[in-house]
Design a protein around this motif. Structure first.
Motif, PDB file in Angstrom:
ATOM      1  N   LYS A 159       0.860  -1.193   0.000  1.00 29.24           N
ATOM      2  CA  LYS A 159       0.000   0.000   0.000  1.00 29.24           C
ATOM      3  C   LYS A 159       0.893   1.239   0.000  1.00 29.24           C
ATOM      4  CE  LYS A 159      -3.629  -2.134   2.704  1.00 29.24           C
ATOM      5  NZ  LYS A 159      -3.942  -2.165   4.139  1.00 29.24           N
ATOM      6  N   THR A 160       0.533   2.235  -0.789  1.00 30.28           N
ATOM      7  CA  THR A 160       1.460   3.344  -1.028  1.00 30.28           C
ATOM      8  C   THR A 160       1.178   4.617  -0.218  1.00 30.28           C
ATOM      9  OG1 THR A 160       0.088   3.841  -2.937  1.00 30.28           O
ATOM     10  CG2 THR A 160       2.143   2.650  -3.357  1.00 30.28           C
ATOM     11  N   GLY A 161       0.060   4.678   0.483  1.00 28.66           N
ATOM     12  CA  GLY A 161      -0.250   5.886   1.256  1.00 28.66           C
ATOM     13  C   GLY A 161       0.526   5.909   2.582  1.00 28.66           C
ATOM     14  N   VAL A 162       0.908   7.122   3.013  1.00 29.77           N
ATOM     15  CA  VAL A 162       1.637   7.265   4.282  1.00 29.77           C
ATOM     16  C   VAL A 162       1.007   8.399   5.083  1.00 29.77           C
ATOM     17  CG1 VAL A 162       3.870   7.805   5.347  1.00 29.77           C
ATOM     18  CG2 VAL A 162       3.806   6.539   3.194  1.00 29.77           C
ATOM     19  N   ILE A 163       0.730   8.129   6.342  1.00 27.41           N
ATOM     20  CA  ILE A 163       0.280   9.213   7.217  1.00 27.41           C
ATOM     21  C   ILE A 163       1.490   9.779   7.949  1.00 27.41           C
ATOM     22  CG2 ILE A 163      -1.061   9.823   9.272  1.00 27.41           C
ATOM     23  CD1 ILE A 163      -3.183   7.932   8.372  1.00 27.41           C
ATOM     24  N   ALA A 164       1.692  11.080   7.789  1.00 29.11           N
ATOM     25  CA  ALA A 164       2.718  11.778   8.567  1.00 29.11           C
ATOM     26  C   ALA A 164       1.976  12.844   9.383  1.00 29.11           C
ATOM     27  CB  ALA A 164       3.737  12.386   7.629  1.00 29.11           C
ATOM     28  N   PHE A 165       2.720  13.697  10.059  1.00 26.44           N
ATOM     29  CA  PHE A 165       2.049  14.624  10.975  1.00 26.44           C
ATOM     30  C   PHE A 165       2.338  16.085  10.658  1.00 26.44           C
ATOM     31  CE2 PHE A 165       1.905  10.569  12.890  1.00 26.44           C
ATOM     32  CZ  PHE A 165       0.633  10.535  13.446  1.00 26.44           C
ATOM     33  N   GLU A 166       1.371  16.906  11.009  1.00 19.09           N
ATOM     34  CA  GLU A 166       1.554  18.347  10.801  1.00 19.09           C
ATOM     35  C   GLU A 166       2.791  18.792  11.585  1.00 19.09           C
ATOM     36  OE1 GLU A 166      -2.227  20.050  11.921  1.00 19.09           O
ATOM     37  OE2 GLU A 166      -3.236  18.987  10.288  1.00 19.09           O
ATOM     38  N   GLY A 167       3.616  19.576  10.960  1.00 18.88           N
ATOM     39  CA  GLY A 167       4.862  20.037  11.601  1.00 18.88           C
ATOM     40  C   GLY A 167       6.042  19.117  11.333  1.00 18.88           C
ATOM     41  N   ALA A 168       5.761  17.966  10.684  1.00 19.63           N
ATOM     42  CA  ALA A 168       6.832  16.962  10.505  1.00 19.63           C
ATOM     43  C   ALA A 168       7.942  17.464   9.587  1.00 19.63           C
ATOM     44  CB  ALA A 168       6.243  15.689   9.908  1.00 19.63           C
ATOM     45  N   TYR A 169       9.166  17.073   9.919  1.00 27.72           N
ATOM     46  CA  TYR A 169      10.304  17.315   9.026  1.00 27.72           C
ATOM     47  C   TYR A 169      11.050  15.989   8.865  1.00 27.72           C
ATOM     48  CZ  TYR A 169      14.348  19.189   6.707  1.00 27.72           C
ATOM     49  OH  TYR A 169      15.333  19.436   5.774  1.00 27.72           O
ATOM     50  N   HIS A 170      11.101  15.506   7.625  1.00 24.22           N
ATOM     51  CA  HIS A 170      11.777  14.225   7.387  1.00 24.22           C
ATOM     52  C   HIS A 170      12.862  14.345   6.325  1.00 24.22           C
ATOM     53  CE1 HIS A 170       8.905  12.149   9.941  1.00 24.22           C
ATOM     54  NE2 HIS A 170       7.912  12.741   9.305  1.00 24.22           N
ATOM     55  N   GLY A 171      13.179  15.572   5.903  1.00 28.58           N
ATOM     56  CA  GLY A 171      14.223  15.747   4.893  1.00 28.58           C
ATOM     57  C   GLY A 171      13.632  16.261   3.594  1.00 28.58           C
ATOM     58  N   LEU A 172      14.511  16.545   2.648  1.00 26.71           N
ATOM     59  CA  LEU A 172      14.069  17.281   1.469  1.00 26.71           C
ATOM     60  C   LEU A 172      14.265  16.551   0.142  1.00 26.71           C
ATOM     61  CD1 LEU A 172      15.165  20.910   2.484  1.00 26.71           C
ATOM     62  CD2 LEU A 172      12.995  19.759   2.874  1.00 26.71           C
ATOM     63  N   GLY A 173      14.715  15.307   0.140  1.00 22.81           N
ATOM     64  CA  GLY A 173      14.722  14.515  -1.100  1.00 22.81           C
ATOM     65  C   GLY A 173      13.273  14.325  -1.540  1.00 22.81           C
ATOM     66  N   PHE A 196       1.271  10.931  -2.210  1.00 19.74           N
ATOM     67  CA  PHE A 196       0.957   9.721  -1.428  1.00 19.74           C
ATOM     68  C   PHE A 196       0.884   9.979   0.080  1.00 19.74           C
ATOM     69  CE2 PHE A 196       5.666   9.395  -2.000  1.00 19.74           C
ATOM     70  CZ  PHE A 196       6.049   9.339  -0.673  1.00 19.74           C
ATOM     71  N   SER A 197       1.039  11.258   0.485  1.00 16.88           N
ATOM     72  CA  SER A 197       1.065  11.516   1.937  1.00 16.88           C
ATOM     73  C   SER A 197      -0.212  12.187   2.426  1.00 16.88           C
ATOM     74  CB  SER A 197       2.257  12.406   2.277  1.00 16.88           C
ATOM     75  OG  SER A 197       2.198  13.600   1.526  1.00 16.88           O
ATOM     76  N   TYR A 198      -0.552  11.879   3.675  1.00 14.53           N
ATOM     77  CA  TYR A 198      -1.692  12.511   4.357  1.00 14.53           C
ATOM     78  C   TYR A 198      -1.166  13.030   5.688  1.00 14.53           C
ATOM     79  CZ  TYR A 198      -3.892   9.172   1.164  1.00 14.53           C
ATOM     80  OH  TYR A 198      -4.232   8.445   0.065  1.00 14.53           O
ATOM     81  N   PHE A 199      -1.696  14.164   6.151  1.00 17.72           N
ATOM     82  CA  PHE A 199      -1.180  14.726   7.410  1.00 17.72           C
ATOM     83  C   PHE A 199      -2.265  14.788   8.482  1.00 17.72           C
ATOM     84  CE2 PHE A 199       1.767  16.141   4.198  1.00 17.72           C
ATOM     85  CZ  PHE A 199       2.988  15.873   4.816  1.00 17.72           C
TER      86      PHE A 199
END
Ligand SMILES: Cc1ncc(COP(=O)(O)O)c(C=O)c1O
Length: 467
Positions: A159-173, A196-199
């Motif tokens: 499954k290709t969707g990812v939940i991340a969070f508001e304010g998240a920083y995971h890098g810039l690639g 593919f991301s949801y916050f």
């Protein structure tokens, strides 16, 4: 009768010593820094280095918690240079590891003919990370470690969707950027990003009190539900247990537990991004340790290499086996994967953290630092909050407006900027974080002393009086 007690030898403190700041030039930046700024303007892309009235100074030497600039000004580094130099700068153990390993082999053949040190590091990571995390994919930067985790999750769940969070920083690639929340980083590239991301909202106890977990979990559940029939059904949840660049936001332990339970129920992969928080930064080896939660994948970087660019994604065998076995060309690898020099440095860093009990030191000195800052908070209403864990501390500058039922925090961005510029003039290097750039981010080397902390708090007091 006389009793004699066995003589107890005091354990020798072998931590490298730092010095208090010393500013020699009349202005900051000094003349040599200003000259280099002109060269930088010509030869570096203008987007990269912020050039302002008192920025930047050009650093020449690093030793313990000190940086010395090209004009001979000595600073105390309260950032560990982006949370990397946890042992301080140029730690003798790191220098020794570099000397020894570089005499043998600097670069190897990562995924073809591997080196011994890489194996030793992978084994060590499996020992110090929680639970059943025991198989590693190495890389060089934090963003790469995150992208490895995102790909691994897809291999596992399809499954290709990812939940991340508001304010998240995971890098810039491109992959990491997709799960990073800040719009300004993404805006020029939106058309190229895959969507593919949801916050979901990061649990904010300052606003929602003990309902913070409930509020965020509700949003997570609803996003998973909504995405079910979309092009990207959710397969993974990615969280920083403490958001770093997002403003030192600490997630409550019950939230991590709730996420774990939810991921188990929905067969989702839980990814902990410990790139910033790992290796003792927050008073335990990893920030997630305190919650007792074991993620499926963990992203590591920054402090792991003590200054050498090395990162990793470690996961459970069950999840890592979803990649299948290499049949010749690894479908996910990189040139510097498991670089022997980086692996030797990382092993030395971990050994030093363990031998010098730097996680305990981080906890105790972090508590001391926060206690001192709370005293400032009582004096200066500009300080709206002091938070963090271990030596990952956020001092928030905001104006608070009280509504009938709610509190509103308006970022005092300009005052935070002036505070950081003034601190530099006093020889203290700081960074800001948070969407409003109003959180003074304090992440000193774990070897900092009480004396140095007290000095900094004294300087903060002086500056706050003038803001
Ligand atoms: C939590 C977190 N993840 C990932 C990254 C990206 O690391 P890098 O800049 O090494 O790519 C960062 C960098 O600040 C970070 O704080």
């Amino acid at each position: 009768m006389k009793f004699s007690f066995p003589f107890r030898k005091k354990k020798k403190d072998t931590l490298p010593k730092s010095s208090l700041p010393k500013i020699k030039t009349k202005t900051i930046p000094g003349a040599k820094s200003l000259k280099l700024t002109e060269a930088l303007k010509r030869f570096e892309c203008p987007q990269i280095t912020f050039i302002g009235e008192s920025f930047p100074v050009f650093l020449k030497k690093g030793s313990a918690c000190n940086f010395t600039d090209v004009d001979g000004n000595r600073y105390l580094d309260l950032t560990s240079a982006f949370g990397v130099a946890s042992l301080g700068h140029c730690h003798p153990t790191i220098l020794q590891a570099i000397k020894k390993q570089s005499a043998e082999m600097i670069h190897g053949m990562g995924d073809v003919h591997p080196n011994e040190v890489k194996v030793m590091l992978a084994q060590k990571l499996s020992e110090i990370t929680p639970g059943n995390l025991n198989q590693t994919i190495f890389s060089s930067t934090g963003a790469e470690a995150v992208e490895t985790a995102l790909k691994t999750a897809v291999m596992h769940t399809k499954k290709t969707g990812v939940i991340a969070f508001e304010g998240a920083y995971h890098g810039l690639g491109y992959g990491a950027l997709q799960v990073t929340h800040r719009e300004d980083f993404k805006k020029p590239f939106l058309k190229q990003l895959g969507g593919f991301s949801y916050f979901a909202p990061f649990p904010d106890t300052k606003i929602h009190g003990n309902k913070a977990t409930q509020v965020s979990m509700k949003a997570v559940q609803s996003l998973v539900k909504k995405a079910r029939r979309s092009k990207h059904p959710v397969g993974a949840i990615l969280i920083e247990p403490i958001q770093g660049r997002g403003g030192v936001m600490v997630s409550p332990p019950d939230f991590l537990k709730a996420l774990r339970e939810f991921c188990d129920k929905e067969h989702l992969v839980l990814i902990a991004d410990e790139v910033f928080t790992g290796f003792g930064r927050t008073g335990s080896m990893f920030a997630i340790d305190k919650s007792g939660v074991v993620p499926d994948l963990m992203c590591l970087g920054k402090g792991m290499g003590g200054g050498f660019p090395i990162s990793a994604c470690i996961g459970s065998t069950r999840v890592m086996y979803s990649w299948g076995t290499s049949t010749g060309d690894a479908i996910h690898t990189s040139t510097f994967l498991g670089n022997p020099l980086g692996s030797a440095v990382a092993l030395a860093v971990i050994k030093e953290i363990e031998e010098q009990k730097l996680t305990d030191r981080s906890k105790n000195l972090g508590d001391f630092f926060r206690k001192e800052l709370w005293k400032l908070k009582e004096k200066y209403p500009l300080i709206a909050d002091i938070r963090g864990a271990g030596l990952m501390i956020g001092m928030e500058f905001s104006e608070i407006f009280y509504g009938a039922k709610t509190k509103k925090f308006i970022p005092a961005t300009d005052k935070a900027r002036r505070f950081i510029a003034e601190a530099l003039k006093h020889g203290i290097i700081l960074l800001s974080s948070g969407p409003g750039h109003n959180i003074i981010s304090i992440t000193p080397p774990l070897i900092i002393s009480e004396k140095e902390i007290s000095h900094c708090v004294g300087v903060f007091d002086k500056i706050l009086k003038t803001l």
